[in-house]
Design a protein around this motif. Structure first.
Motif, PDB file in Angstrom:
ATOM      1  N   SER A 128      36.059  43.258  42.592  1.00 50.46           N
ATOM      2  CA  SER A 128      36.522  43.955  41.383  1.00 50.46           C
ATOM      3  C   SER A 128      34.984  45.329  42.175  1.00 50.46           C
ATOM      4  O   SER A 128      34.197  44.694  42.079  1.00 50.46           O
ATOM      5  CB  SER A 128      35.977  43.495  39.740  1.00 50.46           C
ATOM      6  N   ASP A 129      35.741  46.385  41.096  1.00 54.81           N
ATOM      7  CA  ASP A 129      34.746  47.497  41.301  1.00 54.81           C
ATOM      8  C   ASP A 129      33.341  47.237  40.138  1.00 54.81           C
ATOM      9  O   ASP A 129      33.534  46.642  39.204  1.00 54.81           O
ATOM     10  CB  ASP A 129      35.252  48.791  41.311  1.00 54.81           C
ATOM     11  N   PHE A 157      39.348  37.847  33.363  1.00 52.76           N
ATOM     12  CA  PHE A 157      38.600  37.415  34.454  1.00 52.76           C
ATOM     13  C   PHE A 157      37.695  38.828  34.525  1.00 52.76           C
ATOM     14  O   PHE A 157      37.792  40.013  35.022  1.00 52.76           O
ATOM     15  CB  PHE A 157      38.470  36.523  36.515  1.00 52.76           C
ATOM     16  N   PHE A 158      36.264  38.303  34.696  1.00 52.21           N
ATOM     17  CA  PHE A 158      35.057  39.355  34.535  1.00 52.21           C
ATOM     18  C   PHE A 158      34.140  39.243  36.225  1.00 52.21           C
ATOM     19  O   PHE A 158      33.674  37.769  36.054  1.00 52.21           O
ATOM     20  CB  PHE A 158      34.038  40.022  33.710  1.00 52.21           C
ATOM     21  N   LYS A 162      30.944  44.335  30.210  1.00 51.91           N
ATOM     22  CA  LYS A 162      31.809  44.320  29.948  1.00 51.91           C
ATOM     23  C   LYS A 162      33.272  44.787  30.985  1.00 51.91           C
ATOM     24  O   LYS A 162      32.531  44.458  31.855  1.00 51.91           O
ATOM     25  CB  LYS A 162      31.567  45.953  29.338  1.00 51.91           C
ATOM     26  N   LEU A 163      34.060  44.626  30.483  1.00 52.97           N
ATOM     27  CA  LEU A 163      35.805  44.854  31.607  1.00 52.97           C
ATOM     28  C   LEU A 163      36.179  46.144  30.620  1.00 52.97           C
ATOM     29  O   LEU A 163      36.410  46.766  29.750  1.00 52.97           O
ATOM     30  CB  LEU A 163      36.464  43.697  31.215  1.00 52.97           C
ATOM     31  N   ALA A 164      36.113  47.246  31.974  1.00 51.91           N
ATOM     32  CA  ALA A 164      37.917  48.437  31.332  1.00 51.91           C
ATOM     33  C   ALA A 164      38.934  47.765  32.503  1.00 51.91           C
ATOM     34  O   ALA A 164      39.026  46.978  33.423  1.00 51.91           O
ATOM     35  CB  ALA A 164      37.014  49.413  32.029  1.00 51.91           C
ATOM     36  N   LEU A 174      45.217  46.166  41.381  1.00 53.69           N
ATOM     37  CA  LEU A 174      45.181  45.026  41.124  1.00 53.69           C
ATOM     38  C   LEU A 174      44.468  43.322  40.710  1.00 53.69           C
ATOM     39  O   LEU A 174      43.142  44.309  39.704  1.00 53.69           O
ATOM     40  CB  LEU A 174      45.470  44.845  42.482  1.00 53.69           C
ATOM     41  N   LEU A 175      44.694  42.847  40.014  1.00 59.72           N
ATOM     42  CA  LEU A 175      43.828  42.058  39.562  1.00 59.72           C
ATOM     43  C   LEU A 175      42.517  41.540  40.325  1.00 59.72           C
ATOM     44  O   LEU A 175      42.644  41.301  41.774  1.00 59.72           O
ATOM     45  CB  LEU A 175      44.724  40.454  39.652  1.00 59.72           C
ATOM     46  N   SER A 176      41.821  41.637  39.804  1.00 55.64           N
ATOM     47  CA  SER A 176      40.215  42.014  39.849  1.00 55.64           C
ATOM     48  C   SER A 176      40.707  39.753  39.511  1.00 55.64           C
ATOM     49  O   SER A 176      40.360  39.654  38.554  1.00 55.64           O
ATOM     50  CB  SER A 176      39.673  41.913  39.886  1.00 55.64           C
ATOM     51  N   SER A 177      39.760  39.177  41.033  1.00 56.25           N
ATOM     52  CA  SER A 177      39.111  37.640  41.033  1.00 56.25           C
ATOM     53  C   SER A 177      38.234  37.394  41.651  1.00 56.25           C
ATOM     54  O   SER A 177      37.592  38.380  42.235  1.00 56.25           O
ATOM     55  CB  SER A 177      40.265  36.374  40.635  1.00 56.25           C
ATOM     56  N   SER A 178      38.194  35.848  42.005  1.00 57.67           N
ATOM     57  CA  SER A 178      36.955  35.808  42.637  1.00 57.67           C
ATOM     58  C   SER A 178      36.353  35.937  44.227  1.00 57.67           C
ATOM     59  O   SER A 178      37.368  35.795  45.135  1.00 57.67           O
ATOM     60  CB  SER A 178      37.140  33.285  42.132  1.00 57.67           C
ATOM     61  N   MET A 179      35.935  36.307  44.965  1.00 55.79           N
ATOM     62  CA  MET A 179      35.945  36.179  46.133  1.00 55.79           C
ATOM     63  C   MET A 179      34.489  36.013  46.262  1.00 55.79           C
ATOM     64  O   MET A 179      33.854  36.583  45.107  1.00 55.79           O
ATOM     65  CB  MET A 179      35.334  38.112  46.363  1.00 55.79           C
TER      66      MET A 179
END
Lengths: 327, 740
Positions: free
Chosen positions: B293-294, B326-327, B348-350, B355-360
């Motif tokens: 995520s950004d 996921f955040f 917080k989550l917008a 695309l799905l943001s997930s674990s990196m």
């Protein structure tokens, strides 16, 4: 990828003849064409393989060099005569792509690579170069690497070649063979087109017209510099670049050749910039003036606005380096 | 003989066979034994299985060309008539992106387009190129609607995130009052862009049905979880799926959950009655799997005049696609890294049509510490303190949030060792004060920390009479060296030369391990191998009539009471098999566990162009026992390089008009290339953490990425005086602050 016919040409004339058919493309290194075919930005019906043609020599001619169109970028950069007499070309080649790509990419093909505009490569986006009349998503989009000079309201795609920028500074000409067997020579401003209302046409080559060689005029001497500014240290297209050949005699710049990459819709050169410098004593004020002349008509499109102040710093830095004059 | 042995870690371990190291293998910088297979093409990856099988068909995904809307229809007629096409399968049950790393199935399409590049359907043909060509003939009719693509524009619409990898809100004391009363304060906001894992191997799967049983050759990091996800998606029992992932070409979190490739391959193979392969193109990997995520991160620090933190807040807004909860847990390390009585860490989550943001790699710390460690640098400058001294003054005695003791914590020794080795004392005292020609030179540092995660894990060991042993577990090796460290652990405990130990991984028929993720793999799977191997030693001791503690295993023999007995003599043709299960216990709950480190960076910033070159980069790390010095060091190199990318070049660019991820290939998504990376230096401080695991080790895989990018940007500030807070620090952001 669309299916295509594959033909191997036995000699240049045969190659040009086959390629004059509708929707044919020459293939040599394929470093750009194959990528474009996979995403169907290019959909040739026939590929004419020219890799076996005898166009791989670099020979001395007319006081300069004649470079076969199939000489690889690696070989051209490493050639002793090029390194000695046309240093700016060698440096520009080595600033481009990666070692693996330079081993495959050819001199002729390098001239004809397509823009790296992100929207040209994304078939779900609008692009007048890819699909005439569809519009331009780059204009107000992510245009970081795109042009600030030579643009039109249809297209702001930059030409991505480093080699061609050095070639432009050196007054190189391409030799071509047409499908009717005739030949001609084109300077780079004759080869390339500004986008205008027909951005789909990058060059003035006719259907089937094959670049067979590049002619370099006799060496200019002077200090030769290729400076490329980019987003990572290698394997990235130029944000801005400068190819410079500067000869100073008796405290005056007698030879001045300047060409620019990353800022133009074609490898860029501006006679007014060279005129302003030629015969003059180098000075910081003059260098700044040269940059002002170059950028007078430059127009940013948001994400690439920074290219204007960047080039305003880079051109004087190159001139300082070339002349040793910093004040 | 088959036996089960379970070990739950309720007490710290004492001296183990890894400490006595009779065989002398543990910790040694051994080469990865599967390396030659990989570089010579003999290690088949997912897509390379069933090579040459004429029955195999090839699938190609059709992706959405719009960012948000409802799918009215999918016209497959033209594609179906194209040469070689076997079927066009439009299954609403298909996934719209990869799955998160939990036991849930990936979110299904369900007639909606939620992001640009979302999978819609799959075209299957006799050849790959036929499928790819026909995919362009599929007409997807979408009733588009206005999507939300811009995190900055949506920051006020963000809602409190659901608890996930950490609590969404962690608070203590009264931050607001303490911050208002602090003698020195800093209030800064940083932004980081979406990033892509960009593993070398694009996501791929080969699916083959035998009756109602599915074999899937995949590329996934968490085999047992992935089997469960696939079973739920396909509506079949887990027992009907065999997943084989023995070799994986990099993951970095992008392959923690199953992706559209395996689901569509399985659906297509079932419908066609033929094996089906699907590999995503590079462009599709960027658009249809997952991203990091950004983030927008506000960091506030309040201190006393002498630099003691009294108030610390780290408030983050991240994004995810609709329905995905996921955040990015940016504040994980902020919870425990520095002292301070009053704390506030929120996420917080917008909801965005991206695309799905997930674990990196190091979800949370990797970008969270870009902000925190940059802010620490800014605050140190405000206080007139050396950044190391500022951190030392805020070194907590115990976990500052809940008062638990640290199992081990070597942040200060790492900073001190690094400062000495890097000649930190030579750092330019003022920004933009050192110049070499066109280049401005600066030095920066940052702390590293990564919370230690440990999971239940099982492994089986069979030791045969000829002194050969097989270690089996469904653990994966994503290129990290898991094969080799498990071999080293088994060989060390059983006293065998390493070549006598065969390791089998990545097969769902084998005992369950937690897989590769969160830096837990080495210590979780390694501990289960430890437990199983000790179980084997116990059997041998029993046969010798001695206590296990009295046996030394070395060179294929057992030594007890001054008598050396070859294994062949003890086993007499018998094979001992023990399955060992390791479970985290009280030590994990009663202490705070993390790995620590310190990064030191020297950069040169070009005074004309703003280009940055990293000239030196040192990471000193302490992560408990190091199982293999070479693979651990390589993991740190990888983290350092990721950090250079985060700091300088990597940004998955969103066209905020349409949601298109614009730079979706390796030419334009700029991971660092060799020329961006200087000679890297990694120092692993000797440490033993008997509380963290039976191996006395902690996670190291993701440690080095944590904070390293901030060391780079802190060095940029020191070099040129420009403090850009919008990552990555590309030259256009530095340019306006440079001297004329």
């Amino acid at each position: 990828m669309k299916s295509f016919a594959y033909e191997r040409a036995s000699d240049p004339k045969a190659a040009a003849a086959i390629a004059s058919r509708a929707h044919a493309r020459f293939i040599a290194g394929g470093t750009n064409l194959l990528d474009l075919m996979k995403i169907q930005v290019e959909t040739p019906e026939t590929l004419v393989d020219i890799t076996r043609l005898p166009l791989k020599e670099i020979v001395e001619a007319g006081g300069g060099l004649k470079i076969g169109a199939l000489v690889t970028n690696s070989d051209l950069a490493a050639d002793e005569r090029v390194r000695r007499d046309y240093e700016v070309l060698s440096r520009a080649l080595l600033a481009g792509a990666s070692g693996q790509l330079r081993n495959k990419a050819t001199t002729g093909g390098n001239f004809l690579q397509r823009t790296r505009c992100n929207y040209f490569y994304e078939t779900n986006a609008r692009c007048n170069k890819r699909e005439p009349g569809s519009g331009c998503d780059a204009m107000n989009g992510f245009n970081r690497i795109l042009a600030i000079l030579g643009t039109s309201d249809k297209c702001i795609a930059s030409h991505p070649s480093d080699m061609a920028v050095a070639m432009r500074a050196l007054d190189a000409e391409v030799e071509t063979l047409k499908s009717d067997g005739s030949t001609r020579r084109l300077t780079l401003p004759e080869l390339y087109r500004l986008p205008g209302d027909t951005p789909e046409r990058d060059t003035n080559l006719e259907a089937g017209e094959l670049i067979t060689a590049v002619r370099l005029p006799k060496p200019l001497g002077g200090t030769q510099i290729y400076r490329k500014v980019r987003d990572r240290a290698s394997y990235a297209f130029a944000l801005v670049s400068v190819a410079a050949v500067i000869g100073v005699e008796n405290g005056r710049m007698e030879t001045v050749r300047l060409a620019f990459g990353g800022i133009g819709t074609m490898p860029w050169r501006d006679a007014r910039v060279e005129e302003a410098l030629t015969g003059e004593a180098p000075s910081a004020a003059l260098f700044a003036k040269a940059a002002d002349i170059l950028l007078a008509e430059a127009k940013g499109h948001g994400e690439n606005d920074f290219k204007i102040p960047l080039m305003r710093r880079v051109l004087p830095a190159v001139l300082r380096e070339a002349t040793g004059v910093s004040a | 003989m088959d036996d089960q042995t379970v070990f739950k870690m309720d007490e710290p371990v004492g001296e183990t066979r890894l400490d006595t190291a009779a065989q002398g293998l543990i910790g040694k910088p051994l080469d990865r034994f599967e390396g030659p297979l990989k570089v010579s093409g003999r290690a088949p990856y997912a897509y390379e299985n069933l090579a040459g099988d004429p029955n195999v068909a090839f699938g190609y995904l059709v992706l959405s060309g719009t960012g948000a809307g409802t799918i009215r229809s999918v016209d497959t007629s033209a594609a179906e008539k194209a040469p070689g096409v076997l079927a066009v399968i439009h299954d609403d049950n298909g996934p719209r992106a990869s799955a998160d790393p939990n036991d849930q199935r990936p979110a299904a399409i369900k007639g909606e387009v939620v992001h640009f590049g979302q999978p819609i359907c799959v075209v299957v043909a006799e050849t790959y190129e036929q499928a790819r060509d026909a995919a362009r003939l599929v007409k997807v009719d979408v009733e588009t609607r206005e999507g939300q693509y811009d995190l900055l524009a949506n920051r006020d619409r963000a809602h409190k995130a659901q608890n996930g990898a950490m609590q969404a809100e962690v608070t203590k004391g009264d931050f607001d009052t303490a911050f208002a009363n602090a003698e020195v304060t800093l209030d800064v906001t940083y932004t980081t862009p979406s990033q892509s894992h960009s593993a070398m191997e694009p996501h791929a799967a080969t699916a083959k049905w035998d009756g109602d049983e599915l074999t899937i050759f995949g590329c996934y990091q968490l085999v047992s979880t992935n089997v469960g996800q696939l079973a739920k998606t396909l509506g079949i029992s887990k027992s009907k799926i065999r997943m084989l992932n023995p070799y994986i070409g990099g993951g970095f979190g992008g392959k923690l959950g199953i992706g559209p490739e395996s689901v569509f391959a399985a659906i297509a193979a079932r419908q066609l009655g033929r094996p089906v392969k699907i590999a995503l193109t590079r462009q599709q990997v960027y658009q249809a799997t997952s991203r990091r995520s950004d983030t927008i991160q506000r960091v506030r620090i309040g201190t006393t005049r002498d630099g003691r933190i009294s108030a610390l807040a780290h408030d983050t807004i991240t994004s995810n696609s609709p329905g995905d909860e996921f955040f990015e847990p940016t504040g994980i390390s902020t919870v425990f890294l520095y002292a301070g009585e009053n704390r506030q860490i929120t996420h917080k989550l917008a909801e965005l049509n991206l695309l799905l943001s997930s674990s990196m790699r190091a979800p949370g710390e990797a970008v969270g510490m870009l902000a925190l460690e940059n802010a620490m640098d800014e605050m140190a400058e405000k206080l007139g303190l050396d950044p190391i001294e500022f951190r030392r003054r805020n070194e907590p005695e115990v976990d500052p949030q809940d008062g638990k003791p640290f199992s081990s914590r070597a942040l200060v020794p790492c900073m001190e060792e690094g400062a000495k080795r890097f000649n930190w004392a030579d750092r330019p005292k003022a920004p933009a004060s050192r110049r070499e020609g066109e280049w401005l030179i600066g030095m920066g540092m940052a702390a590293a920390s990564r919370k230690n995660l440990l999971q239940q894990s099982s492994a089986a060991i069979s030791l045969s009479s000829d002194g050969r042993c097989v270690v089996s577990t469904d653990m994966t090796d994503i290129g990290t060296g898991t094969y080799t460290i498990l071999q080293q652990i088994a060989a060390e405990i059983l006293g065998l030369p390493r070549e006598n130990v065969i390791v089998k991984l990545g097969d769902s028929d084998l005992p369950q391990a937690p897989g590769s993720g969160g830096s837990w793999g080495a210590n979780s799977a390694g501990s289960s191998v430890f437990v199983a191997a000790e179980g084997v030693v116990a059997k041998i001791a029993e046969k010798l009539g001695v206590k296990p503690g009295d046996v030394t295993m070395k060179d294929g023999t057992a030594i007890a009471h001054n008598k050396r007995t070859p294994l062949a003599e003890i086993l007499k043709g018998e094979t001992i098999t023990v399955t060992g299960t390791f479970k985290p216990g009280r030590t994990f709950k009663d202490t705070h566990q993390a790995s620590y480190g310190a990064h030191f960076c020297e950069v040169a910033v070009n005074a004309v162009t703003g280009e940055t070159r990293v000239r030196r980069l040192l990471t000193v790390a302490a992560a408990g026992r190091i199982l293999n010095e070479k693979t651990a060091t390589s993991q740190c190199y990888g983290g350092q390089i990721f950090g250079i990318g985060s700091a300088l070049t990597e940004e998955l660019v969103v066209d905020t008009r349409t949601g298109l991820l614009v730079n979706h290939d390796l030419a334009e998504y700029h991971v660092p290339v060799n020329a961006d990376v200087p000679q890297l230096e990694v120092v692993l401080l000797p440490e033993r953490d008997p509380i963290a695991s039976p191996l006395a080790g902690k996670g190291i895989g993701e440690l080095a990425i944590c904070g390293v990018g901030a060391a780079v940007t802190n060095a940029i500030y020191n070099a040129c005086g420009v403090r850009v807070r919008d990552y990555p620090m590309t030259l256009d952001k530095i340019l306006p602050g440079l001297p004329d």
